[in-house]
Design a protein around this motif. Structure first.
Motif, mmCIF file in Angstrom:
data_model
loop_
_atom_site.group_PDB
_atom_site.id
_atom_site.type_symbol
_atom_site.label_atom_id
_atom_site.label_comp_id
_atom_site.label_asym_id
_atom_site.label_seq_id
_atom_site.Cartn_x
_atom_site.Cartn_y
_atom_site.Cartn_z
ATOM 1 N N ILE A 149 0.844 -1.200 0.000
ATOM 2 C CA ILE A 149 0.000 0.000 0.000
ATOM 3 C C ILE A 149 0.876 1.245 0.000
ATOM 4 C CG2 ILE A 149 -1.984 -1.113 1.101
ATOM 5 C CD1 ILE A 149 -1.089 0.000 3.771
ATOM 6 N N PRO A 150 0.353 2.399 -0.454
ATOM 7 C CA PRO A 150 1.169 3.612 -0.554
ATOM 8 C C PRO A 150 1.703 4.094 0.798
ATOM 9 C CG PRO A 150 -0.833 3.823 -1.856
ATOM 10 C CD PRO A 150 -0.994 2.586 -1.031
ATOM 11 N N LEU A 151 2.800 4.856 0.711
ATOM 12 C CA LEU A 151 3.426 5.481 1.872
ATOM 13 C C LEU A 151 3.386 6.996 1.692
ATOM 14 C CD1 LEU A 151 5.209 5.411 4.469
ATOM 15 C CD2 LEU A 151 7.200 5.268 2.945
ATOM 16 N N VAL A 152 2.824 7.706 2.676
ATOM 17 C CA VAL A 152 2.721 9.166 2.624
ATOM 18 C C VAL A 152 3.420 9.744 3.850
ATOM 19 C CG1 VAL A 152 1.198 11.170 2.521
ATOM 20 C CG2 VAL A 152 0.506 9.022 1.424
ATOM 21 N N MET A 153 4.357 10.679 3.633
ATOM 22 C CA MET A 153 5.082 11.330 4.726
ATOM 23 C C MET A 153 4.827 12.834 4.679
ATOM 24 S SD MET A 153 6.647 8.926 6.405
ATOM 25 C CE MET A 153 7.856 9.840 7.362
ATOM 26 N N LEU A 154 4.401 13.385 5.821
ATOM 27 C CA LEU A 154 4.152 14.820 5.963
ATOM 28 C C LEU A 154 5.286 15.396 6.797
ATOM 29 C CD1 LEU A 154 0.309 14.635 6.706
ATOM 30 C CD2 LEU A 154 1.491 14.641 4.493
ATOM 31 N N LEU A 155 6.105 16.243 6.175
ATOM 32 C CA LEU A 155 7.385 16.636 6.750
ATOM 33 C C LEU A 155 7.377 18.057 7.316
ATOM 34 C CD1 LEU A 155 9.699 15.230 3.918
ATOM 35 C CD2 LEU A 155 8.905 14.050 5.983
ATOM 36 N N GLU A 156 7.901 18.176 8.498
ATOM 37 C CA GLU A 156 8.210 19.470 9.110
ATOM 38 C C GLU A 156 9.058 19.172 10.342
ATOM 39 O OE1 GLU A 156 6.211 23.682 10.608
ATOM 40 O OE2 GLU A 156 4.954 21.885 10.504
ATOM 41 N N GLY A 157 10.367 19.048 10.148
ATOM 42 C CA GLY A 157 11.219 18.621 11.246
ATOM 43 C C GLY A 157 12.657 19.049 11.075
ATOM 44 N N ALA A 158 13.387 18.966 12.175
ATOM 45 C CA ALA A 158 14.750 19.505 12.239
ATOM 46 C C ALA A 158 15.839 18.465 12.060
ATOM 47 C CB ALA A 158 14.937 20.218 13.581
ATOM 48 N N GLY A 159 15.500 17.262 11.610
ATOM 49 C CA GLY A 159 16.520 16.241 11.424
ATOM 50 C C GLY A 159 16.800 15.483 12.710
ATOM 51 N N PHE A 160 17.916 14.774 12.754
ATOM 52 C CA PHE A 160 18.229 13.945 13.918
ATOM 53 C C PHE A 160 18.416 14.788 15.174
ATOM 54 C CE2 PHE A 160 19.399 10.214 11.216
ATOM 55 C CZ PHE A 160 18.620 9.294 11.900
ATOM 56 N N ARG A 161 17.964 14.226 16.295
ATOM 57 C CA ARG A 161 18.011 14.884 17.586
ATOM 58 C C ARG A 161 19.311 14.604 18.328
ATOM 59 N NH1 ARG A 161 13.450 12.503 20.594
ATOM 60 N NH2 ARG A 161 12.235 13.393 18.888
ATOM 61 N N ALA A 162 20.165 13.754 17.796
ATOM 62 C CA ALA A 162 21.359 13.306 18.506
ATOM 63 C C ALA A 162 22.252 14.470 18.876
ATOM 64 C CB ALA A 162 22.128 12.315 17.646
ATOM 65 N N ALA A 163 22.864 14.369 20.041
ATOM 66 C CA ALA A 163 23.841 15.366 20.459
ATOM 67 C C ALA A 163 25.071 15.257 19.581
ATOM 68 C CB ALA A 163 24.214 15.137 21.921
ATOM 69 N N ALA A 164 25.889 16.299 19.595
ATOM 70 C CA ALA A 164 27.083 16.333 18.759
ATOM 71 C C ALA A 164 27.941 15.102 19.005
ATOM 72 C CB ALA A 164 27.881 17.597 19.046
ATOM 73 N N GLY A 165 28.341 14.428 17.935
ATOM 74 C CA GLY A 165 29.204 13.268 18.038
ATOM 75 C C GLY A 165 28.475 11.973 18.319
ATOM 76 N N GLU A 166 27.208 12.026 18.676
ATOM 77 C CA GLU A 166 26.467 10.812 18.992
ATOM 78 C C GLU A 166 25.975 10.151 17.708
ATOM 79 O OE1 GLU A 166 22.453 9.439 21.454
ATOM 80 O OE2 GLU A 166 23.334 11.417 21.804
#
Length: 499
Positions: A116-133
């Motif tokens: 079945i189809p895949l629908v993504m609604l985007l509004e985000g800042a990317g990965f939350r990982a701390a620097a170097g993680e």
């Protein structure tokens, strides 16, 4: 004896945790978000899906971080199941944590598993990982999404700022659409400032004007609601997966045979006079509400989804109003992607050719017109779906080959109008290239005008048709061609290395 009282505490606890997730970023952040003219993540899903059909999974992922910044689940669009994910910008700016990443993977995994189809609604800042993680071997959604490609339709909408890993979801999809609030980039303005010293706004970096001009985003909607409505409309032309054929529209008076005498007025017999190919599409297809894909990019070619006799078809048409219909690099790149998507989901492709060839000149060569043209040629010649072709007035050189004007290339039908001209180049260019005098140039022009009859005499076309016969000729060829659907459909296998 009833045991309902034993469940009271557990169910209250479950409800409390669910309510925390449903609250997203809380009243203040939601109010600020809506005050910018945007729907929140859950409202977006409610607008996109048939009422009451959303079934969420991963509601409790993230613990105190509501749904870990992304609402995921399944629902129906016009009665067809879909998998859906909506980034929640009010919760940690829609950033991706380990739980959210797993939810994204699960979405794509289920879309492919359930076909079945895949629908993504985007509004985000990317990965939350701390620097170097680094998340190590946590499954990434992009791996699963890539596996979906060519197997189930994949659609994304950019409804706010989308950066980093999350932004990569969009260009991997078959179809992407953006709202006025949307912006998409590898890294946002603060990172750009830190890395390069450039001061730039998110709109200047990846807003609609930039993303549409670059071709990263296909279409644009006036607001969130319009974007979501267009996703529903786009999907209406497609089967749920490559294991199905496209759905036939319900009974409609517009779907039957009819002559198209208006084309005699729209299309001038004089090759030098321009006309709007959109008017041709209005005349030929069932209704005038056909859906154009990437209308602002590569405008020398129109790519559209339409109905012919109730059957969804993909249309690739030269546009004489832009570059006289010459195929430039952007138009060829757009068409190559569109043809591949259409072929993947078994939509017949209708080619309407009227071009003087690939766009010449130093600027065009620097843009890689031959590479892009080769990409379009590879896409169309390897397409396994039904291909129908009409040359309206002219199709010269490689510009004819990319538009499926080739013998022994698997077309279901090829047509041309009387007097349609083809060959290496037009008479005017040929006479200049050969330094021909006035009399010779006139002879060449007359020979060019007779080319369609010479070609028809050797079955270069299946038939020469009058403009007013265009719709009926295509409709009859389509109705014959779809009888090839006598075995179960399956995904297209591609072995050609794309130029």
């Amino acid at each position: 004896m009833t045991h309902a009282h034993e469940w009271k505490v557990s169910l209250e606890n479950l409800d409390r945790r669910r309510q925390n997730s449903y609250a997203m970023g809380g009243p203040e952040r939601l109010a600020k978000h809506r005050g910018q003219g945007k729907l929140d993540a859950r409202a977006r899903l409610a607008h996109l899906l048939d009422p009451g059909t959303f079934q969420e999974f991963g509601t409790l992922v993230g613990g105190d971080i509501a749904a870990d910044g992304i609402v995921t689940g399944s629902g129906m669009i016009t009665g067809t199941p879909v998998m859906v994910g909506a980034e929640d910008f009010t919760t940690y700016a829609g950033s991706i944590g380990p739980g959210g990443n797993a939810k994204r993977y699960r979405l794509a995994e289920l879309a492919l598993r359930n076909k079945i189809p895949l629908v993504m609604l985007l509004e985000g800042a990317g990965f939350r990982a701390a620097a170097g993680e680094h998340y190590g071997r946590t499954p990434t959604d992009l791996i699963a999404q890539a596996r979906c490609s060519g197997h189930v339709p994949t659609i994304s909408a950019v409804l706010g700022a989308s950066a980093g890993h999350g932004a990569l979801v969009a260009p991997v999809c078959d179809f992407t659409i953006m709202s006025p609030q949307g912006a998409i980039f590898t890294a946002g303005p603060p990172v750009v400032k830190e890395s390069t010293g450039e001061d730039i706004t998110k709109e200047e970096l990846g807003g609609p004007a930039v993303a549409l001009a670059s071709g990263v985003i296909h279409n644009f909607g006036a607001n969130d609601e319009a974007v979501l409505d267009d996703i529903r409309r786009y999907l209406s032309y497609f089967p749920p997966s490559a294991w199905s054929y496209p759905p036939t529209a319900g009974p409609d008076d517009s779907a039957g045979p009819r002559a198209t005498p208006e084309l005699l007025d729209i299309v001038s017999r004089d090759n030098r006079k321009i006309y709007n190919m959109r008017a041709v599409l209005d005349a030929v297809f069932d209704r005038t509400d056909w859906f154009e894909v990437q209308p602002e990019f590569g405008r020398a070619i129109i790519c559209a989804l339409a109905h012919l006799g109730g059957h969804p078809v993909a249309v690739v048409a030269n546009q004489p109003q832009v570059l006289a219909g010459s195929v430039d690099a952007d138009a060829a790149d757009k068409a190559a992607h569109f043809i591949t998507v259409a072929d993947s989901f078994h939509l017949p492709i209708v080619f309407l050719a009227d071009n003087p060839g690939m766009l010449p000149g130093s600027r065009s060569e620097r843009a890689g017109v031959l590479r892009s043209g080769a990409r379009m040629f590879a896409a169309q010649t390897t397409a396994t779906t039904l291909k129908l072709h009409v040359t309206l007035r002219k199709a010269f050189g490689f510009g004819s080959m990319v538009m499926s004007l080739l013998g022994f290339d698997g077309q279901g039908a090829t047509f041309a109008y009387p007097g349609a001209t083809m060959g290496a180049m037009g008479a005017a260019a040929l006479s200049r290239a050969s330094h021909a005098g006035g009399d010779v140039a006139e002879v060449l022009k007359q020979m060019e005008l007779e080319a369609s009859y010479r070609s028809a005499g050797h079955l270069g076309f299946d038939e020469l048709i009058a403009p007013d016969e265009t719709r009926n000729a295509l409709l009859a060829a389509l109705q014959q061609g779809i009888y090839s659907r006598q075995s179960a459909p399956e995904p297209v296998s591609r072995t050609l290395i794309m130029p």
